[in-house]
Write a protein that holds these residues in place. Structure first.
Motif, mmCIF file in Angstrom:
data_model
loop_
_atom_site.group_PDB
_atom_site.id
_atom_site.type_symbol
_atom_site.label_atom_id
_atom_site.label_comp_id
_atom_site.label_asym_id
_atom_site.label_seq_id
_atom_site.Cartn_x
_atom_site.Cartn_y
_atom_site.Cartn_z
ATOM 1 N N SER A 1 -1.893 -5.293 1.563
ATOM 2 C CA SER A 1 -1.845 -4.251 2.988
ATOM 3 C C SER A 1 -0.719 -4.770 4.255
ATOM 4 O O SER A 1 -1.073 -3.754 5.172
ATOM 5 C CB SER A 1 -3.506 -3.898 3.354
ATOM 6 O OG SER A 1 -3.944 -5.246 3.546
ATOM 7 N N VAL B 1 1.275 -0.915 -0.016
ATOM 8 C CA VAL B 1 -0.110 0.308 0.233
ATOM 9 C C VAL B 1 0.800 1.475 0.383
ATOM 10 O O VAL B 1 1.808 1.280 0.642
ATOM 11 C CB VAL B 1 -0.925 -0.555 0.899
ATOM 12 C CG1 VAL B 1 -1.381 1.637 1.523
ATOM 13 C CG2 VAL B 1 -2.069 -1.172 1.171
ATOM 14 N N LYS C 1 -3.163 1.243 -3.571
ATOM 15 C CA LYS C 1 -4.483 1.415 -2.175
ATOM 16 C C LYS C 1 -4.861 -0.236 -2.633
ATOM 17 O O LYS C 1 -5.010 -0.646 -3.553
ATOM 18 C CB LYS C 1 -5.737 1.552 -2.975
ATOM 19 C CG LYS C 1 -5.489 3.516 -2.281
ATOM 20 C CD LYS C 1 -7.207 4.361 -2.567
ATOM 21 C CE LYS C 1 -6.678 5.560 -2.364
ATOM 22 N NZ LYS C 1 -7.874 6.505 -2.826
ATOM 23 N N PRO C 2 -5.562 -0.774 -1.377
ATOM 24 C CA PRO C 2 -5.347 -2.337 -1.867
ATOM 25 C C PRO C 2 -6.953 -2.807 -2.920
ATOM 26 O O PRO C 2 -6.794 -3.536 -4.119
ATOM 27 C CB PRO C 2 -6.646 -2.698 -0.059
ATOM 28 C CG PRO C 2 -5.331 -1.893 0.242
ATOM 29 C CD PRO C 2 -4.974 -0.923 0.060
#
Length: 124
Positions: free
Chosen positions: A124, A14, A86-87
């Motif tokens: 993450s 991330v 981002k995930p």
């Protein structure tokens, strides 16, 4: 006939960055190009598009300000620079060629050649 080969996808943390490349076997310098993605269990989603000259670009709201599409017509290649990952960016990413030169569309029906995709996984 145009063949497209994506590369550059990998596992990233991330907040990290990746640059995807899509190399075309045929001449694409006069065509608009796009990037799409498909997450597991979801529909294909438009990411970004660029006109034949690179002078116009169009982004999905979900990636605006984080992703940058660019192209090198001399190399028959389109790129997608992805920052602040981002995930929810995890997906298979595809490039596509439009028969039109400057009309940028989020409609997949407006693209007639597609690559096989490259996997991007944001951990993450």
């Amino acid at each position: 006939q145009v063949q497209l080969v994506e590369s550059g996808g990998e596992l990233v943390q991330v907040g990290g960055s990746l640059r995807l490349s899509c190399a075309a076997s045929g001449r694409i310098s006069e065509h608009a190009l796009g990037w799409w993605r498909r997450a597991a269990g979801k529909e294909r989603e438009f990411v970004a598009a660029i006109s034949w000259s690179g002078g116009s670009r169009y982004y999905a709201d979900s990636v605006k300000g984080r992703f940058t599409i660019s192209r090198d017509n001399a190399k028959n290649t389109v790129y997608l620079q992805m920052n602040s990952l981002k995930p929810e960016d995890t997906a298979v990413y595809y490039c596509a060629v439009s028969p039109r030169s400057s009309y940028l569309s989020p409609d997949p029906a407006m693209y007639n050649y597609w690559g096989q995709g490259t996997q991007v996984t944001v951990s993450s």
